[in-house]
Design a protein around this motif. Structure first.
Motif, short mmCIF file in Angstrom:
data_model
loop_
_atom_site.label_atom_id
_atom_site.label_comp_id
_atom_site.label_asym_id
_atom_site.label_seq_id
_atom_site.Cartn_x
_atom_site.Cartn_y
_atom_site.Cartn_z
N GLY A 162 30.49 54.22 44.74
CA GLY A 162 31.09 53.01 45.29
C GLY A 162 31.75 53.26 46.63
N VAL A 163 32.44 54.41 46.76
CA VAL A 163 33.08 54.76 48.02
C VAL A 163 32.03 55.03 49.10
N ALA A 164 30.97 55.76 48.74
CA ALA A 164 29.96 56.16 49.72
C ALA A 164 29.14 54.98 50.23
N THR A 165 28.99 53.92 49.41
CA THR A 165 28.13 52.80 49.79
C THR A 165 28.88 51.48 49.91
N SER A 166 30.20 51.50 49.76
CA SER A 166 31.02 50.27 49.81
C SER A 166 30.57 49.25 48.77
N THR A 167 30.24 49.74 47.57
CA THR A 167 29.84 48.89 46.45
C THR A 167 31.03 48.71 45.52
N SER A 168 31.12 47.55 44.88
CA SER A 168 32.23 47.26 43.97
C SER A 168 32.29 48.26 42.82
N ILE A 169 33.36 49.02 42.75
CA ILE A 169 33.50 50.01 41.67
C ILE A 169 33.69 49.32 40.33
N GLY A 170 34.41 48.20 40.32
CA GLY A 170 34.59 47.46 39.07
C GLY A 170 33.27 47.00 38.49
N ILE A 232 39.66 45.54 33.72
CA ILE A 232 38.86 45.25 34.91
C ILE A 232 38.05 43.97 34.72
N TYR A 233 37.45 43.82 33.53
CA TYR A 233 36.61 42.64 33.26
C TYR A 233 37.43 41.35 33.31
N SER A 234 38.63 41.40 32.79
CA SER A 234 39.47 40.20 32.76
C SER A 234 40.12 39.90 34.11
N GLY A 235 40.06 40.87 35.03
CA GLY A 235 40.71 40.69 36.31
C GLY A 235 42.17 41.09 36.31
N LEU A 236 42.64 41.60 35.18
CA LEU A 236 44.04 42.02 35.09
C LEU A 236 44.32 43.25 35.94
N PHE A 237 43.34 44.17 35.99
CA PHE A 237 43.50 45.42 36.73
C PHE A 237 42.39 45.58 37.76
N SER A 238 42.71 46.19 38.87
CA SER A 238 41.70 46.79 39.73
C SER A 238 41.37 48.17 39.15
N PRO A 239 40.28 48.82 39.60
CA PRO A 239 40.00 50.16 39.08
C PRO A 239 41.16 51.13 39.26
N THR A 240 41.85 51.06 40.39
CA THR A 240 42.99 51.96 40.61
C THR A 240 44.13 51.65 39.66
N GLU A 241 44.40 50.37 39.45
CA GLU A 241 45.46 49.99 38.51
C GLU A 241 45.08 50.37 37.08
N ALA A 242 43.80 50.24 36.75
CA ALA A 242 43.34 50.65 35.42
C ALA A 242 43.53 52.15 35.22
N ALA A 243 43.34 52.92 36.28
CA ALA A 243 43.56 54.37 36.20
C ALA A 243 45.01 54.69 35.91
N ALA A 244 45.90 53.99 36.60
CA ALA A 244 47.33 54.21 36.36
C ALA A 244 47.71 53.82 34.94
N ASN A 355 19.00 45.54 44.44
CA ASN A 355 20.35 45.23 43.98
C ASN A 355 21.20 46.50 44.01
N PRO A 356 22.31 46.51 44.77
CA PRO A 356 23.09 47.75 44.90
C PRO A 356 23.74 48.19 43.59
N ILE A 357 24.05 47.23 42.70
CA ILE A 357 24.65 47.60 41.42
C ILE A 357 23.61 48.31 40.54
N LEU A 358 22.39 47.76 40.51
CA LEU A 358 21.31 48.39 39.75
C LEU A 358 21.03 49.79 40.29
N LEU A 359 20.94 49.90 41.61
CA LEU A 359 20.63 51.20 42.20
C LEU A 359 21.77 52.19 41.93
#
Length: 428
Positions: A162-170, A232-244, A355-359
């Motif tokens: 996600g970082v390397a390609t600017s794709t949504s990590i969530g 993440i699915y509910s929108g309560l957390f971003s990936p970083t917040e989910a990590a914390a 599709n970037p998510i599929l790839l």
């Protein structure tokens, strides 16, 4: 670049860590082939290394590693294994199926194949050997089942891609769930058939009292996928917040509920996290520097146009990208391969409409496969180190699992909605 390749392989054979060989080989190549520009180029490479580890999304990597270190230092993994074993242990292939399922669930804590090999393999391999399974089967099972952990969020592979390609990590996290479960089913079916064929004795069936007790002990571990995926699915957390949140839950689980961590173990977990994070970030930075260097030398511009052709189809792009990652990850660390290859292929991916998510799901799966595939899959050497077994024994039963993973790749290409269904629900 031939000299660079020879130097890289030579340093690996001598025994240097891969992150050292990659950076040292780049510096040696620059000083020998471009001595007049070497100081400026080396300074630029240092800047690339630093720039490679500065994206904010990478902040979640050490936090997910820390939550995994808390869990492996405590009792969560053992209680989870006992809970799964009480339900499937009595079936043909019950212990291998327990191993598969445990690796899948542990992936919701660690996101790392190597951590899964250590945490699950250390507990399950003695049980498998005692039950009558050949040593090579247990090793092949453990290192390949750990591949599932690389697809289950929070996957470090998805974070790096996600970082390397600017794709949504969530969205990448959600895309890995169903493919991971598909591989779990395939591996479990094989283990069932293998155990029946080898006539492995069955274990006694657990009673409901034992099962209920195991559920009470192991159910809190299921809080990790609820926090990470549900948040993440509910929108309560971003990936970083989910990590914390995962770090906080792991610490609460092991210190308050299970009471398995004391001050010394917490400090040890923090130190382990520092070491592992340092290795991961150096690999990320080295991959960024190498990617910049091959771009500076215009190697992609020379090699890729004839390979892709003037108007590549979606299937051609997918095949070339997937095959490239599959081969690359057999020889280099998956994190480095993702960081080096992703920017190179990105223009062709975008222009072809893949599709970037599929790839991203396919790429992360190939990274997982490569980590358990000869000759230099990192999980192979992790298993050698942990279980003290020779190389040929570790890879002796790899082929059936490798074939199933290749079939899983083909299924994902043929039925992309397996990966895209959950991300589609999130974006709708």
């Amino acid at each position: 670049m031939v000299f660079f390749g020879i130097n890289l392989v030579s340093m690996l054979l001598i025994g240097f860590p891969f992150m050292v060989t990659l950076l040292a080989s780049l510096i040696i190549y620059v000083y020998i082939n471009m001595p007049a520009f070497a100081p400026k180029l080396v300074m630029t490479m240092v800047q690339q290394v630093i720039g490679g580890i500065t994206p904010p999304a990478l902040v979640c990597v050490p936090m997910f590693i820390l939550s995994a270190c808390f869990v492996t230092s405590g009792e969560s993994s053992a209680r989870m294994i006992r809970m799964l074993k009480t339900f499937v242990g009595h079936l043909p292939g019950g212990l291998p199926i327990t191993t598969n399922a445990s690796c899948t669930l542990f992936g919701a804590v660690s996101g790392s194949t190597q951590a899964t090999v250590a945490a699950i393999g250390g507990t399950m391999r003695p049980m498998l050997l005692e039950a009558g399974y050949p040593s090579s089967f247990t090793l092949g099972l453990i290192i390949n089942s750990s591949d599932i952990a690389f697809l289950i969020p929070p996957s470090i592979g998805f974070i790096v891609y996600g970082v390397a390609t600017s794709t949504s990590i969530g969205q990448l996290f959600l895309a890995g769930i169903l493919p991971g479960l598909l591989i779990l089913v395939m591996f479990s079916a094989y283990c069932y058939a293998y155990s029946k064929y080898k006539k492995i004795p069955l274990l006694p069936k657990a009673g409901w009292d034992e099962r209920i007790h195991a559920i009470k002990e192991g159910l809190p571990v299921m809080g990790f996928p609820v926090i990470i995926v549900g948040g993440i699915y509910s929108g309560l957390f971003s990936p970083t917040e989910a990590a914390a949140a995962a770090v906080f839950y792991a610490l609460f689980l092991e210190t308050v509920i299970y009471k398995s961590l004391n001050r010394e173990r917490v400090v040890d977990a923090l130190l382990q996290t520092g070491v592992i994070t340092g290795v991961v970030f150096i690999l990320v930075g080295a991959g960024q520097a190498f990617s910049w260097m091959i771009g500076f030398l215009q190697i992609p511009q020379q090699l890729l146009p004839p390979l892709f052709g003037p108007d590549p189809t979606v299937m051609r792009v997918i095949f070339i990208v997937v095959a490239s990652y599959f081969v690359a990850c057999m020889f280099v660390d998956p994190i480095v391969a993702i960081f080096i290859l992703s920017p190179i292929f990105q223009p062709y991916v975008l222009s072809s409409g893949v599709n970037p998510i599929l790839l991203g799901t396919l790429v992360t799966l190939q990274a997982a496969i490569g980590s358990a595939t000869p000759p230099f899959g990192c999980d192979i050497f992790t298993a050698q180190l942990i279980f003290r077994r020779p190389y040929l024994e570790v890879i002796g039963h790899a082929l059936p699992f490798l074939l199933m993973l290749i079939v899983a790749t083909v299924i994902l290409v043929a039925f992309p909605q397996i990966a895209l269904y959950l991300p589609g629900l999130m974006s709708s």
